[in-house]
Design an enzyme around this catalytic site. Structure first.
Site, PDB file in Angstrom:
ATOM      1  N   HIS A  26       0.721  -1.640  -0.141  1.00  0.00           N
ATOM      2  CA  HIS A  26       0.107  -0.179  -0.120  1.00  0.00           C
ATOM      3  C   HIS A  26       0.723   1.174   0.252  1.00  0.00           C
ATOM      4  CE1 HIS A  26       0.219   0.115   4.526  1.00  0.00           C
ATOM      5  NE2 HIS A  26      -0.365  -0.645   5.190  1.00  0.00           N
ATOM      6  N   HIS A  80      -5.670  -8.101  14.193  1.00  0.00           N
ATOM      7  CA  HIS A  80      -6.430  -6.678  13.216  1.00  0.00           C
ATOM      8  C   HIS A  80      -6.874  -7.432  12.454  1.00  0.00           C
ATOM      9  CE1 HIS A  80      -4.964  -3.242  11.055  1.00  0.00           C
ATOM     10  NE2 HIS A  80      -3.690  -3.398  10.639  1.00  0.00           N
ATOM     11  N   GLU A  82      -6.896  -5.690   9.328  1.00  0.00           N
ATOM     12  CA  GLU A  82      -6.485  -4.718   7.854  1.00  0.00           C
ATOM     13  C   GLU A  82      -5.857  -6.557   7.219  1.00  0.00           C
ATOM     14  OE1 GLU A  82      -2.566  -2.476   7.924  1.00  0.00           O
ATOM     15  OE2 GLU A  82      -2.641  -2.120   5.511  1.00  0.00           O
ATOM     16  N   ASP A  84      -4.185  -7.999   5.518  1.00  0.00           N
ATOM     17  CA  ASP A  84      -2.982  -9.098   5.401  1.00  0.00           C
ATOM     18  C   ASP A  84      -3.269  -9.396   6.106  1.00  0.00           C
ATOM     19  OD1 ASP A  84      -2.565  -6.515   6.489  1.00  0.00           O
ATOM     20  OD2 ASP A  84      -0.489  -6.731   7.020  1.00  0.00           O
ATOM     21  N   HIS A 146      -2.325  -0.234  14.833  1.00  0.00           N
ATOM     22  CA  HIS A 146      -1.926   0.211  13.157  1.00  0.00           C
ATOM     23  C   HIS A 146      -3.508   0.463  13.245  1.00  0.00           C
ATOM     24  CE1 HIS A 146      -1.695  -0.130   8.638  1.00  0.00           C
ATOM     25  NE2 HIS A 146      -1.211   1.025   9.449  1.00  0.00           N
ATOM     26  N   ASP A 165       1.233  -6.703  14.164  1.00  0.00           N
ATOM     27  CA  ASP A 165       1.852  -5.476  13.377  1.00  0.00           C
ATOM     28  C   ASP A 165       3.040  -4.512  14.321  1.00  0.00           C
ATOM     29  OD1 ASP A 165       1.377  -5.565  11.156  1.00  0.00           O
ATOM     30  OD2 ASP A 165      -0.569  -3.594  11.499  1.00  0.00           O
ATOM     31  N   TYR A 192       9.523   0.013   9.419  1.00  0.00           N
ATOM     32  CA  TYR A 192       8.415  -0.622   9.364  1.00  0.00           C
ATOM     33  C   TYR A 192       8.647   0.211  10.466  1.00  0.00           C
ATOM     34  CZ  TYR A 192       4.626  -3.710  10.404  1.00  0.00           C
ATOM     35  OH  TYR A 192       3.549  -3.824  10.261  1.00  0.00           O
ATOM     36  N   HIS A 223       4.606  -9.424  10.803  1.00  0.00           N
ATOM     37  CA  HIS A 223       5.104  -9.913   9.428  1.00  0.00           C
ATOM     38  C   HIS A 223       6.723  -9.722  10.401  1.00  0.00           C
ATOM     39  CE1 HIS A 223       2.840  -7.455   7.183  1.00  0.00           C
ATOM     40  NE2 HIS A 223       1.989  -7.081   8.451  1.00  0.00           N
TER      41      HIS A 223
HETATM   42 FE1  FEO Z   1      -1.809  -2.992   9.524  1.00  0.00          FE
HETATM   43 FE2  FEO Z   1      -0.022  -5.641   8.821  1.00  0.00          FE
HETATM   44  O1  FEO Z   1      -1.374  -4.340   8.446  1.00  0.00           O
END
Ligand code: FEO
Length: 389
Positions: A26, A80, A82, A84, A146, A165, A192, A223
């Site tokens: 993104h 979360h 999002e 991903d 996030h 995150d 990051y 991640h």
């Molecule tokens: Fe806010 Fe890895 O997503």
């Protein structure tokens, strides 16, 4: 399909997927790819913590299948929403009918992505605990780290924090633990932090306080690699990055049509360096915006240069400013400079963004030049750099 999976502690498995090829997340440049870490806890209840992007469903299900039949999943924790991390939740619910554990915001956000009316939910908030057999999971809300829905999951018996995150890094790697990479991992974590968490960094000290009260042996982000060797160090670095601690460092970002703005950038840089300031110079069209933001994180000065093009910014500089405006670095000293032909507009537009961000603006008549700077003008830019320092 040959996919690596890993037992990270007794009966707890990394079943994540590695996205080796992704280069844009993104808008955040990911030159090293990324990972979507998913963790499976086998207990009286089988629990999956976070999932992956939807296009990696086959890889995810393959990893889970190495340890349990995916139909036997009891709970899916959505730390979360999002995509991903929630991209495979709908297909997993279809297979397993697992109950989703999330918070009120998480439930709301899931309902905006998926048809959730037939899903079962357990809604949790900070301090709530759920027993899954031999283990208990505890939840801590971290809104805006996030998204409004973010939370952390802590396994008390195993001393593992599943941080989503927070503490992540966008890298695809064969290594799964911090010590396998060594101290080089901090630069990935900084990259990051600068691009994902910087806009919300004022919320980080409270989150750190909550984490510091926990007895932690592993931090498992969603991640990058798992923190084992450098847990105290990464928590300390988050504190430092969140506190706006800056170095005597200037980041000069510019673009140029016929090298006039470039010459000014270099002359100002010479003056700054003469006075001992660490300088980074980037021609914006040749550098990833996210790399520049990482350098800005701990810089005291941000200098942005652009030629005026038809009453406006050079397009690449405009793109950089829009990116910086959404990442929102704070407490910087801003300098706008550039060249023009018959009407100077670019530096005013740069200063508008600086004002939005609350930068302290330093101005000088040498910072704009008509057509091209002659030697005498460049000397003034050099002197300005020295004065700024
Ligand atoms: Fe806010 Fe890895 O997503």
């Amino acid at each position: 399909m040959i996919l690596m999976v890993l037992e990270i502690k007794n009966g707890i498995y990394w079943v994540g997927v590695i996205d080796w090829e992704i280069r844009d997340f993104h808008g955040y440049g990911t030159p090293y790819g990324s990972t979507y870490n998913s963790y499976l806890i086998k207990d009286k209840k089988n629990v999956l913590i976070d999932t992956a992007k939807d296009y990696m469903f086959n890889e995810l299900i393959y990893g889970i299948s190495k340890f349990i039949d995916p139909k036997d999943l009891d709970y899916i924790i959505v730390n979360h929403v999002e995509k991903d991390h929630s991209g495979c939740v709908d297909k997993l619910v279809e297979i397993s009918n697992a109950t989703i554990i999330t918070n009120e915001k998480g439930k709301e956000h899931l309902s905006l992505y998926y048809d959730t009316k037939d899903w079962d939910f357990i809604i949790v908030d900070t301090g709530d605990e759920i027993n899954i057999g031999d283990r208990t999971l505890k939840f801590i809300r971290t809104p805006m780290l996030h998204w409004p829905d973010n939370m952390l999951t802590y396994c008390k018996e195993e001393k593992i924090l599943f941080s989503n995150d927070a503490f992540g890094q966008h890298i695809a790697s064969s290594e799964r633990f911090d010590y396998e990479i060594g101290e080089g991992i901090f630069e990935h974590a900084k990259d990051y932090f600068a691009n994902i968490l910087m806009p919300y960094k004022m919320l980080i000290p409270d989150a750190i306080k909550a984490v510091k009260n926990l007895d932690i042996e592993l931090i498992c982000p969603s991640h990058g690699v798992i923190w084992k060797e450098y847990i105290n160090e990464i928590i300390e670095k988050y504190n430092e990055w969140a506190m706006n601690k800056t170095k005597n460092k200037a980041v000069i970002v510019y673009d140029t049509m016929y090298n006039s703005t470039k010459k000014m950038a270099h002359a100002i840089a010479e003056g700054l360096m003469e006075k001992g300031v660490e300088v980074k110079i980037y021609r914006v069209c040749e550098t990833s915006l996210s790399r520049i933001m990482t350098e800005i994180l701990d810089a005291k000065y941000v200098l942005v240069g652009s030629p005026t093009v038809n009453r406006n910014l050079y397009p690449e500089v405009g793109k950089f400013l829009a990116y910086m405006d959404c990442i929102r670095p704070l407490d910087k000293i801003g300098v706008a400079f550039g060249s023009y032909g018959w009407m100077e507009c670019a530096t005013e537009k740069i200063k508008e963004i600086f004002k939005n961000l609350g930068f302290k603006i330093v101005d000088d008549e040498c910072l704009t030049v008509r057509f091209a700077p002659k030697e005498e003008h460049l000397k003034k830019c050099y002197e300005f750099g020295k004065r700024l320092a």
